[in-house]
Scaffold this active site. Structure first.
Site, PDB file in Angstrom:
ATOM      1  N   LYS A   1      -2.138  -1.437  -3.871  1.00 15.20           N
ATOM      2  CA  LYS A   1      -3.017  -0.272  -3.778  1.00 15.20           C
ATOM      3  C   LYS A   1      -2.213   1.003  -3.807  1.00 15.20           C
ATOM      4  CE  LYS A   1      -5.937   1.955  -0.407  1.00 15.20           C
ATOM      5  NZ  LYS A   1      -6.443   1.941   0.932  1.00 15.20           N
TER       6      LYS A   1
ATOM      7  N   LYS B   1       0.860  -1.187   0.000  1.00 14.64           N
ATOM      8  CA  LYS B   1       0.000   0.000   0.000  1.00 14.64           C
ATOM      9  C   LYS B   1       0.892   1.231   0.000  1.00 14.64           C
ATOM     10  CE  LYS B   1      -3.512   2.432   2.666  1.00 14.64           C
ATOM     11  NZ  LYS B   1      -4.462   2.362   3.773  1.00 14.64           N
TER      12      LYS B   1
END
Ligand code: PBG
Length: 325
Positions: free
Chosen positions: A249, A196
């Protein structure tokens, strides 16, 4: 000189041919729809920066979940923005907290709908960081991990089909797995936000989830957008710690990372098309600058082609409708 005997256009000459040789497919089963739950009753508040997305009280969330499920959505990812925020993230730890109540209510009304619970501290802490903050303003890893594991257990008890830690603390997958196993939830999968990035594309989400950090930024725990090798390190660590699915992400700016991860692991790879990616398309489409449907399907197909098995996207209900039509 005559054109070559090799003519790639032969298999592009009609829709029938193009369908026959298509390599990548979108299915509504591959999509996960994020939802934002807020306190109150009968609340359905538009998120200004995300046209078509709403903050919903638990009762409205159940109603909306039913609606999208009837439209073909099979999985949702829940975020809660509780009213009470404190240093300990108490609301996320309570069986009577907002997230736990939302999970239980949706599962009760719609047992066939898959409910993933986002596990983090930012929505329930007064400072909005994803972990505990020390007196010196540092995000403390190990105390955060202990709390995150308790939050995950709380959501598993509420009935979540999977827990999805999005905090980026080190070692949280192992800690969550150990606690879930010890407490009788060895069957609850962990969807790890493994790679992330500290991204500018989370801006609209922070309005929806009311989770903007009160000071500083998230760069001491989320990844530097410049790093690809490090993403593999993070992913492989989470696999070792027991993650059942791993996530990259955001999605669009990180297609190379998705591909590398897909090639490196044997478990499902999830990509999150985040709020900013959604809002960019919506904003351009509202001005008539882009064909929304074509752009959405192209971005999602690209993310699938890069190697994502599943995609978390705010477009899930729309896409499910298009795929059915
Ligand atoms: C918080 C969290 C964020 C998102 C998912 N979980 C925001 C952040 O890290 O600041 C972003 C999702 C989106 O932008 O759609 N842990």
């Amino acid at each position: 000189m005559a054109a070559s005997k090799v003519r790639p256009r032969r298999t592009r000459q009609s829709e029938l041919w193009r369908r026959l040789v298509r390599e990548t497919h979108l299915r509504s089963e591959s999509l996960v729809y994020p939802m934002f739950v807020v306190p109150g009753k009968g609340v359905r508040r538009a998120v200004e920066s995300m046209p078509g997305i709403f903050q919903l009280s638990v009762d409205e969330a159940v109603r909306h979940a039913r609606e999208v499920a009837e439209g073909g959505v099979v999985s949702v990812l829940l975020f809660a923005a509780p009213e009470h925020k404190d240093a300990r993230a108490s609301d996320a730890l309570a069986a009577t907290g907002l997230a736990a109540r939302a999970i239980a209510a949706i599962k009760e009304a719609l047992p066939q709908l898959m409910v993933w619970a986002d596990v983090c501290l930012c929505g329930a802490t007064d400072h909005g960081h994803c972990g505990h903050v020390t007196a010196g303003g540092v995000i403390d890893n190990d105390s955060s991990v202990a709390t995150l594991a308790q939050v995950a257990l709380n959501y598993a008890r509420a009935g979540a089909d999977a827990v999805a830690p999005s905090d980026m603390m080190d070692g949280r997958v192992a800690a969550i797995r150990a606690l879930l196993d010890a407490e009788g939830f060895s069957s609850t999968p962990i969807v790890s936000y493994a790679a992330k990035y500290a991204s500018s594309f989370y801006g609209p989400f922070r309005e929806a989830a009311e989770s903007a950090p009160a000071f500083g930024d998230r760069r001491s725990y989320q990844m530097d957008p410049a790093n690809g090798r490090e993403a593999l390190r993070e992913v492989l660590l989470d696999v070792e710690e027991g993650a059942d699915l791993v996530m990259v992400k955001p999605a669009g700016p990180y297609l190379d990372v998705i591909r590398q991860v897909r090639d490196a692991v044997r478990i499902p790879v999830v990509a999150y098309q985040v709020s900013g990616e959604f809002s960019l398309i919506k904003a351009a489409a509202q001005r008539g600058w882009i064909d929304e449907r074509a752009a959405v399907l192209e971005t999602l197909t690209g993310i699938r082609r890069a190697g994502a098995d599943l995609i978390i996207t705010y477009f899930a209900p729309q896409v499910s409708a298009w795929l059915r039509a």
